[in-house]
Design a protein around this motif. Structure first.
Motif, PDB file in Angstrom:
ATOM      1  N   SER A  53       2.668   7.697   6.781  1.00  0.00           N
ATOM      2  CA  SER A  53       3.242   8.163   5.518  1.00  0.00           C
ATOM      3  C   SER A  53       2.174   8.116   4.434  1.00  0.00           C
ATOM      4  N   VAL A  54       1.838   9.309   3.886  1.00  0.00           N
ATOM      5  CA  VAL A  54       0.825   9.433   2.834  1.00  0.00           C
ATOM      6  C   VAL A  54       1.467  10.109   1.624  1.00  0.00           C
ATOM      7  N   PRO A  55       1.319   9.544   0.425  1.00  0.00           N
ATOM      8  CA  PRO A  55       1.919  10.152  -0.765  1.00  0.00           C
ATOM      9  C   PRO A  55       1.492  11.614  -0.945  1.00  0.00           C
ATOM     10  N   GLY A  56       2.456  12.463  -1.233  1.00  0.00           N
ATOM     11  CA  GLY A  56       2.154  13.864  -1.478  1.00  0.00           C
ATOM     12  C   GLY A  56       1.974  14.693  -0.232  1.00  0.00           C
ATOM     13  N   ALA A  57       2.197  14.101   0.941  1.00  0.00           N
ATOM     14  CA  ALA A  57       2.053  14.836   2.200  1.00  0.00           C
ATOM     15  C   ALA A  57       3.258  14.572   3.080  1.00  0.00           C
ATOM     16  N   GLU A  58       3.494  15.461   4.006  1.00  0.00           N
ATOM     17  CA  GLU A  58       4.614  15.300   4.933  1.00  0.00           C
ATOM     18  C   GLU A  58       4.325  14.175   5.921  1.00  0.00           C
ATOM     19  N   ASP A  59       5.334  13.349   6.177  1.00  0.00           N
ATOM     20  CA  ASP A  59       5.179  12.280   7.160  1.00  0.00           C
ATOM     21  C   ASP A  59       4.871  12.864   8.528  1.00  0.00           C
ATOM     22  N   LYS A  60       4.024  12.162   9.289  1.00  0.00           N
ATOM     23  CA  LYS A  60       3.643  12.636  10.615  1.00  0.00           C
ATOM     24  C   LYS A  60       3.836  11.518  11.634  1.00  0.00           C
ATOM     25  N   THR A  61       4.015  11.915  12.871  1.00  0.00           N
ATOM     26  CA  THR A  61       4.094  10.961  13.984  1.00  0.00           C
ATOM     27  C   THR A  61       3.035  11.322  15.006  1.00  0.00           C
ATOM     28  N   ALA A  62       2.123  10.384  15.267  1.00  0.00           N
ATOM     29  CA  ALA A  62       1.028  10.608  16.208  1.00  0.00           C
ATOM     30  C   ALA A  62       1.392  10.060  17.581  1.00  0.00           C
ATOM     31  N   SER A  63       0.892  10.717  18.607  1.00  0.00           N
ATOM     32  CA  SER A  63       1.146  10.271  19.977  1.00  0.00           C
ATOM     33  C   SER A  63       0.000   9.437  20.532  1.00  0.00           C
ATOM     34  N   SER A  64      -1.034   9.196  19.713  1.00  0.00           N
ATOM     35  CA  SER A  64      -2.162   8.361  20.122  1.00  0.00           C
ATOM     36  C   SER A  64      -2.891   7.878  18.877  1.00  0.00           C
ATOM     37  N   VAL A  65      -3.744   6.869  19.036  1.00  0.00           N
ATOM     38  CA  VAL A  65      -4.529   6.352  17.906  1.00  0.00           C
ATOM     39  C   VAL A  65      -5.511   7.420  17.434  1.00  0.00           C
ATOM     40  N   ALA A  66      -6.120   8.148  18.368  1.00  0.00           N
ATOM     41  CA  ALA A  66      -7.076   9.193  17.997  1.00  0.00           C
ATOM     42  C   ALA A  66      -6.408  10.264  17.132  1.00  0.00           C
ATOM     43  N   SER A 112       0.829  -1.201   0.000  1.00  0.00           N
ATOM     44  CA  SER A 112       0.000   0.000   0.000  1.00  0.00           C
ATOM     45  C   SER A 112       0.861   1.246   0.000  1.00  0.00           C
ATOM     46  N   ASP A 113       0.370   2.300  -0.687  1.00  0.00           N
ATOM     47  CA  ASP A 113       1.131   3.552  -0.708  1.00  0.00           C
ATOM     48  C   ASP A 113       0.878   4.383   0.544  1.00  0.00           C
ATOM     49  N   ILE A 114      -0.141   4.040   1.354  1.00  0.00           N
ATOM     50  CA  ILE A 114      -0.356   4.677   2.649  1.00  0.00           C
ATOM     51  C   ILE A 114       0.168   3.714   3.718  1.00  0.00           C
ATOM     52  N   ARG A 115       1.119   4.174   4.512  1.00  0.00           N
ATOM     53  CA  ARG A 115       1.782   3.270   5.455  1.00  0.00           C
ATOM     54  C   ARG A 115       1.736   3.825   6.878  1.00  0.00           C
ATOM     55  N   ILE A 116       1.429   2.912   7.795  1.00  0.00           N
ATOM     56  CA  ILE A 116       1.453   3.225   9.220  1.00  0.00           C
ATOM     57  C   ILE A 116       2.423   2.259   9.887  1.00  0.00           C
ATOM     58  N   HIS A 117       3.335   2.818  10.698  1.00  0.00           N
ATOM     59  CA  HIS A 117       4.239   1.954  11.452  1.00  0.00           C
ATOM     60  C   HIS A 117       4.081   2.274  12.935  1.00  0.00           C
ATOM     61  N   CYS A 118       3.823   1.229  13.722  1.00  0.00           N
ATOM     62  CA  CYS A 118       3.566   1.389  15.153  1.00  0.00           C
ATOM     63  C   CYS A 118       4.833   1.053  15.951  1.00  0.00           C
ATOM     64  N   PHE A 119       5.475   2.081  16.457  1.00  0.00           N
ATOM     65  CA  PHE A 119       6.629   1.870  17.326  1.00  0.00           C
ATOM     66  C   PHE A 119       6.163   1.513  18.741  1.00  0.00           C
ATOM     67  N   SER A 120       5.127   2.206  19.204  1.00  0.00           N
ATOM     68  CA  SER A 120       4.555   2.016  20.535  1.00  0.00           C
ATOM     69  C   SER A 120       3.200   2.714  20.538  1.00  0.00           C
ATOM     70  N   PRO A 121       2.390   2.546  21.584  1.00  0.00           N
ATOM     71  CA  PRO A 121       1.082   3.214  21.605  1.00  0.00           C
ATOM     72  C   PRO A 121       1.162   4.736  21.494  1.00  0.00           C
ATOM     73  N   ASP A 122       2.277   5.334  21.914  1.00  0.00           N
ATOM     74  CA  ASP A 122       2.390   6.799  21.848  1.00  0.00           C
ATOM     75  C   ASP A 122       3.376   7.279  20.784  1.00  0.00           C
ATOM     76  N   LYS A 123       3.727   6.379  19.858  1.00  0.00           N
ATOM     77  CA  LYS A 123       4.592   6.770  18.738  1.00  0.00           C
ATOM     78  C   LYS A 123       4.197   5.965  17.506  1.00  0.00           C
ATOM     79  N   ILE A 124       3.347   6.574  16.669  1.00  0.00           N
ATOM     80  CA  ILE A 124       2.811   5.901  15.481  1.00  0.00           C
ATOM     81  C   ILE A 124       3.054   6.801  14.270  1.00  0.00           C
ATOM     82  N   SER A 125       3.808   6.307  13.317  1.00  0.00           N
ATOM     83  CA  SER A 125       4.143   7.132  12.151  1.00  0.00           C
ATOM     84  C   SER A 125       3.162   6.890  11.014  1.00  0.00           C
TER      85      SER A 125
END
Length: 328
Positions: free
Chosen positions: A305-318, A290-303
């Motif tokens: 990656s969406v094509p054409g957008a800047e990568d983001k890191t979330a601190s929660s699922v919400a 898939s070109d949309i990718r989520i990688h889960c390092f831990s519950p408070d660190k989830i990266s």
């Protein structure tokens, strides 16, 4: 392995309303079997018929190789223990007194309990974890505790078969899990053949050795939960009227999900990220194409990656879901 209960060309229902015909079913000792189906599918009718409470319209039911009709009521009460879905209103008697009723098929005319009867009653109460409340009145118990007492009562009957009609219907989520776990353990440890009807798909998949999928007008589908999922039987049974069964998660969704989203990393976090994605009509996948990718390092660190957008890191699922929705 020889089934404890075996039906052949069984026809159930009422004279003006045949629910099923030609049912060939087997119930085995040591297994928990869950009966699934929507309201009106005929689950209670099937259970009442197998228990002998309602006559079949045709076919045969055999218990330990003997026709059901050949059993007297007294004999049948020593073979099948039944727990119905009705709420329990026996508030004026104690736990021990209610469980003692399970010994009545074996007592004399006066209902005298022998030393062995009392031993069986005590052991039955201990088996369901209610020994500390054996002297309590039923009215003092929670719904979950009352259900355990009813299971102890059928254990006291020492029946090879236990049949329950929606035993978790009035229970909260914790008690539903505890009750299903208890029934599965008793089936394995005591060699009981346990059959129950339920609407709880998740628990039925997790706890059952065998599933019976029942729908009016269609053949009964039977098998191990994992086999029914992998061979597509679940999808065929549930995929209708806008309901989709996802074989990857064992969950039902209301709409067809969108394109796949790759979810990798920590397994526990990935599972719950996938749960949130399904709820928001996305399609989680363990594949990485898939070109949309989520990688889960831990519950408070989830990266993310969406094509054409800047990568983001979330601190929660919400927060992750908000990022994903805003990315379009």
């Amino acid at each position: 392995m020889t089934p404890v209960i075996d039906t052949s060309s069984l026809k159930i229902g009422y004279l003006q309303n045949v629910v099923h015909n030609a049912l060939d079913l087997q119930l085995y000792a040591g297994e928990l079997t869950s009966l699934l189906g929507i309201n009106g599918a005929g689950k209670s009718t099937l259970i009442r018929t197998i228990c002998g409470f309602q006559p079949p319209l045709g076919g045969e039911i055999r218990i330990n190789g003997r026709l059901l009709n050949d059993y007297s009521q007294s004999e049948l009460s020593q073979v099948i223990g039944v727990v119905l879905t009705d709420r329990i209103f026996a508030g004026g008697i104690t736990v021990t007194e209610l469980v003692s009723l399970g010994r009545y098929p074996y007592t004399n005319f006066f209902g005298h309990l022998t030393t062995n009867d009392k031993k069986i009653i005590t052991e039955s109460i201990e088996s369901v974890g209610m020994a500390s409340k054996s002297g309590n009145y039923i009215s003092e118990l929670s719904d979950g505790e009352k259900q355990k007492v009813m299971i102890a009562k059928v254990l006291a009957q020492q029946c090879p078969v236990i049949i329950l009609d929606e035993p978790t219907a009035y229970l909260d989520v914790t008690n539903r899990i505890e009750t299903m776990s208890l029934l599965h353990r008793l089936a394995g440890e005591q060699g009981k053949a346990v059959l129950l009807s339920t609407h709880d798909l998740d628990l039925a998949i997790r706890m059952s050795d065998c599933l019976w999928l029942q729908e009016k007008g269609r053949p009964m589908i039977c098998g191990a939960p994992e086999d029914l999922i992998l061979n597509g039987s679940f999808a065929g049974f549930f995929d209708k009227k806008g309901i989709i069964f996802d074989p990857a998660t064992g969950k039902l969704t209301a709409e067809k999900p969108s394109r796949p989203i790759s979810v990798t990393g920590d397994s526990n976090t990935s599972y719950w990220v996938g749960n949130a994605l399904i709820r928001n009509r996305f399609n989680p996948s363990s594949e990485e194409e898939s070109d949309i990718r989520i990688h889960c390092f831990s519950p408070d660190k989830i990266s993310l990656s969406v094509p054409g957008a800047e990568d983001k890191t979330a601190s929660s699922v919400a927060e992750l879901i908000k990022f994903l929705i805003s990315a379009g």
